[in-house]
Design an enzyme around this catalytic site. Structure first.
Site, PDB file in Angstrom:
ATOM      1  N   GLU A 179      41.770  25.314  26.997  1.00 46.78           N
ATOM      2  CA  GLU A 179      43.092  25.029  26.444  1.00 46.78           C
ATOM      3  C   GLU A 179      43.761  26.267  25.843  1.00 46.78           C
ATOM      4  OE1 GLU A 179      41.060  21.141  26.874  1.00 46.78           O
ATOM      5  OE2 GLU A 179      40.443  23.123  26.140  1.00 46.78           O
ATOM      6  N   HIS A 212      39.369  10.693  21.432  1.00 47.24           N
ATOM      7  CA  HIS A 212      40.387  10.421  22.449  1.00 47.24           C
ATOM      8  C   HIS A 212      41.502   9.536  21.907  1.00 47.24           C
ATOM      9  CE1 HIS A 212      36.920  11.624  24.882  1.00 47.24           C
ATOM     10  NE2 HIS A 212      37.754  11.887  25.868  1.00 47.24           N
TER      11      HIS A 212
END
Length: 658
Positions: free
Chosen positions: A397, A464
C-alpha cells in the site's frame, strides 16, 4: 584512485571538476556560517560529492532526480542559483517552501528535482510513479532516486524496488552507503555483505561503484541511464563512500573510529580528481586558485543576498489557503436520463466515465485488473482500458500511494484502491505526510484519489470492518468524502477525480449490493463540502453520514411521531458548517450519529464546533451516538451491540426529554 577519461576532452574534464568543486566550497561556507551562529543546522555531504555530481551529470535535464540530505551537488549541478537555495535553507519567503520546510525538503518542477521528507524511504515510491508515467506515455526517460544504507532497512525500500521490478520501470535506485545511519554502523544495519546483492532477490541488475570516483560514477550512471531509456527496467546501484562529518553538525563524530577518517581522507573525491587533472596538465595550481577565488566570491555574494531577503510575514488565512492546490470546482449537472443502480454499480459507473474522460487516469490496486477487484467494481475494465491503465499491484500500500503521487508529479491522475479501508494503515505515512503536505510545502498538486471500502455490518471482524475516517479528518491537506447513496457515490467520485487535491473516498461495503437508487448515465459532479438535508423537522436534528444515514432513516420511519431534521454530511473535510448551523437553529437539539467509535470520532469535532458556535441556539447538550470503544467483533450478536445503531433509540428518547 584510478581515473579513466575515456573519450572526454580536456574542457569536459574541467567542467566536471568545476561541478565537483562548487558544492564543496558551498559546504565549507556553510560550516563557517554555522560556527558564526548565522545558520542553525546543516547536513554535510563533504566527501560524497562525486555521487551527487556524477549521477546528475549522467541524467538529462528534463529527467527527474529525487535526492536526499547530502546531495547538494544535485542542486548545484542542475544550476539552481545558490541565492535561491540559501533562501530555502534560511526559511526565507523566496525559498522553495516559503519558510515552511527546511533543507532539501522541497521539489521544483523547473529543475525536475523532487526532494525527500524526513521519513527516509517514501521518495523511492514517488520515483516509481514518475517512471510509470513516462513508461505509459512511451517517453524514453530514466528516473534517478537516492537512498541511504540505513533506509534500506525500511519497508519503503523493498516495496518501491519490488514494484519497479514487477512493472519494469526505468528507475535507477542509488544507495549512498556512507557507513553510518546517524551513529549506527552498517554491521548493525544489515547482515548481507554488500547491499547491491539485494538486487538478486528482486530479479534486477545490481552495480557497485566507488562513490568517490567522479568519472566512474558518471560513466556508469550514464551507461545505465542510456540503456534503461531504451530497455525500461530498474537497476540498483550501490555507491561506496564515507560520511566525513556528523549526521548533522550538532551530532558530532565521536562514535566513528579515527582510522576510518584517516583511510577515507585519502579517498577524498575532490582532492583525488584535482590531483589527476594536475597530472594530466588540465589544471595548474594557478588555475585552481583562480577557480576557487571566483567561486568563493560568487558564494559570498549569493549567500549575503539571501540573508537580505525578506522573512515571511505570517498570515493565517494564507497559510490555511495554501494547504490545498487552488481549484474552483464547477458543479456539472447531469444531462441524461437516470436508471436504477446499486451503490456498487454507481461507483463502477463513475470510474468508467472518469477513465473515458481522462486518458491520463490510472487505476491501481490489488486484484483490480482481470479479477475486477475484491468487490468486482472494476470488472471488465482491463478489456475496455487496457492493463497499462488498470494495474494490479503487489501487496504494498505504501508504494502504491507513493506511486500515485509520482504519477501526479509527472502529469497523470490516479485512483488507488485499498482492498479494505483497514489496510490503509500500511500506507498511512504516504497519505498524511506526502499527499497531504505536498502543496503546502512546495506548491505542487497531489492529484490522487484513495478509495476506501469501509465499515461494519457484515461480520468481517476487527481487520475488515473499521471506520477509520477520523484518522484522516484531522490531517490538513486532505479532502474526505463519504457518500450514503448511489447518486452521491457517482457524483462525488467524479468530483474527487476532477479535483487536483488528494481525496480520501470512503465507500461503505454494506451498501454495495443492498442499496439501489436513481443514477444518471452521464458525467456529473457534486460539490465537495456540501451536505444534504434529507428531511426537516422541529424536535431535534440528527447529523450523520455513511451507514448512519440509513440507520437514522429507518428509525425515523419507524417513529413517525418524531419531527426531525436529518443532515447527511456527505463530505467530512471540508464539512458543511452552514447546514449544521441552520439545523441547530431550527430544532435546538442535536444528535451526532456515526459508525466509528465514540472517543475521538469525527462526531466529537462536530459536537465541539456546535458548542462553540451555536451555543445560544441549544436547548440541550449536544449528544453523540457512536459505536463502543472496542475493536470490532466478528460475531453477529457482538457486532450488533458494538454498533451505534443499538444506542440510537435510547439517545433520541433522552435528548427529546430535555
Amino acid at each position: 584512485m584510478q581515473f579513466n577519461r575515456k573519450q572526454k576532452s580536456d574542457s569536459e574534464l574541467l567542467e566536471i571538476y568545476k561541478h565537483l568543486l562548487f558544492p564543496r566550497l558551498v559546504e565549507e561556507k556553510m560550516l563557517i556560517l554555522l560556527r558564526q551562529g548565522r545558520i542553525g543546522k546543516w547536513f554535510s555531504g563533504i566527501g560524497q560529492e562525486a555521487i551527487a555530481v556524477g549521477s546528475t551529470l549522467a541524467m538529462q535535464n528534463d529527467e527527474y532526480i529525487l535526492p536526499m540530505h547530502r546531495n547538494l551537488g544535485v542542486f548545484t549541478t542542475r544550476d539552481i542559483p545558490l541565492k535561491k537555495l540559501m533562501a530555502q535553507w534560511q526559511g526565507k519567503l523566496t525559498g522553495f517552501t516559503k519558510g515552511r520546510d527546511r533543507s532539501f525538503h522541497f521539489g521544483t518542477q523547473e529543475y525536475k528535482i523532487i526532494g525527500m521528507i524526513s521519513h527516509l524511504g517514501p521518495q523511492m515510491a514517488l520515483a516509481d510513479g514518475i517512471a510509470l508515467a513516462d513508461l505509459i506515455a512511451e517517453k524514453p526517460k530514466a528516473t534517478l532516486v537516492f537512498t541511504g544504507e540505513g533506509a534500506t532497512s525500511e519497508g519503503d525500500f523493498h516495496e518501491a524496488i519490488n514494484v519497479a521490478a514487477v512493472w519494469n520501470l526505468p528507475v535507477i535506485f542509488l544507495i549512498e552507503n556512507n557507513g553510518y545511519g546517524l551513529s549506527t554502523p552498517v554491521n548493525e544495519q544489515y547482515k548481507c555483505k554488500h547491499l547491491v546483492d539485494r538486487a538478486i532477490g528482486y530479479g534486477i541488475q545490481g552495480v557497485q561503484l566507488d562513490g568517490n570516483n567522479i568519472l566512474e560514477v558518471y560513466d556508469k550512471l550514464n551507461e545505465l541511464a542510456e540503456d534503461i531509456r531504451q530497455n525500461p527496467r530498474p537497476v540498483l546501484v550501490e555507491c561506496l563512500t564515507f560520511r566525513m562529518r556528523g549526521h548533522e553538525e550538532a551530532s558530532g563524530t565521536k562514535y566513528v573510529p579515527q582510522h576510518l577518517f584517516d583511510e577515507w581522507a585519502q579517498k577524498d573525491p575532490v582532492k583525488n580528481f584535482e590531483d589527476y587533472l594536475l597530472d594530466e596538465n588540465i589544471l595548474t595550481e594557478q588555475l585552481i586558485t583562480e577557480i576557487r577565488n571566483t567561486f568563493k566570491k560568487q558564494i559570498d555574494s549569493e549567500v549575503e543576498a539571501a540573508f537580505a531577503e525578506p522573512e515571511p510575514q505570517a498570515n493565517a488565512n494564507q497559510e490555511l489557503a495554501d494547504m490545498y492546490y487552488p481549484y474552483q470546482a464547477n458543479t456539472v449537472n447531469p444531462s441524461t436520463p437516470s436508471s436504477e443502480k446499486r451503490y456498487l454499480d454507481a461507483i463502477t459507473d463513475g470510474l468508467r466515465v472518469a477513465m473515458q474522460r481522462h486518458s491520463n487516469l490510472i487505476l491501481m490496486g490489488q486484484d483490480i485488473a482481470e479479477y475486477g477487484g475484491a468487490f468486482k467494481i472494476t470488472d471488465g475494465f482491463v478489456a475496455e482500458f487496457g492493463k497499462a491503465r488498470v494495474r494490479n499491484t503487489p501487496i504494498c500500500e505504501s508504494a502504491i500511494v507513493g506511486a500515485g503521487l509520482g504519477l501526479s508529479i509527472n502529469g497523470y491522475k490516479s485512483v488507488v484502491e485499498m482492498q479494505f479501508a483497514d489496510f490503509v494503515s500500511v500506507g498511512f505515512n504516504q497519505i498524511v505526510n506526502n499527499l497531504a503536505k505536498t502543496h503546502y510545502r512546495w506548491d505542487e498538486k497531489a492529484d490522487v484519489v484513495v478509495r476506501m471500502p469501509t465499515g461494519a455490518g457484515t461480520g468481517a471482524g476487527p481487520f475488515h470492518s473499521q471506520s477509520n475516517e477520523a484518522w484522516f479528518t484531522k490531517t490538513p491537506g486532505l479532502k474526505i468524502v463519504y457518500p450514503a447513496f448511489p447518486y452521491d457515490a457517482k457524483g462525488l467520485l467524479l468530483a474527487a477525480i476532477e479535483d487536483p487535491n488528494p481525496v480520501i473516498y470512503f465507500e461503505h461495503k454494506y451498501l454495495y449490493r443492498s442499496l439501489t437508487g436513481s443514477v444518471p448515465e452521464d458525467f456529473y459532479t457534486l460539490e465537495i463540502g456540501k451536505a444534504n438535508v434529507l428531511q426537516r423537522g422541529e424536535q431535534l436534528s440528527i447529523i450523520t453520514y455513511g451507514l448512519g444515514v440509513h440507520w437514522a432513516l429507518d428509525y425515523l420511519k419507524s417513529n413517525p411521531e418524531i419531527s426531525a431534521t436529518l443532515i447527511d454530511l456527505v463530505s467530512l473535510q471540508p464539512w458543511d458548517k452552514e447546514a449544521v448551523k441552520a439545523a441547530v437553529k431550527a430544532t435546538g437539539k442535536v444528535l451526532v450519529l456515526h459508525e466509528d467509535t465514540l472517543t475521538n470520532g469525527f462526531g466529537a469535532e462536530i459536537s465541539a464546533w456546535i458548542s462553540e458556535n451555536c451555543f445560544e441556539y441549544l436547548d440541550a447538550p449536544v449528544m453523540r451516538c457512536a459505536s463502543l470503544d472496542t475493536a470490532i467483533p466478528m460475531n453477529k450478536a457482538l457486532e450488533d451491540i458494538f454498533l451505534a445503531k443499538a444506542k440510537l433509540p435510547d439517545l433520541v428518547t433522552k435528548l427529546l426529554a430535555y
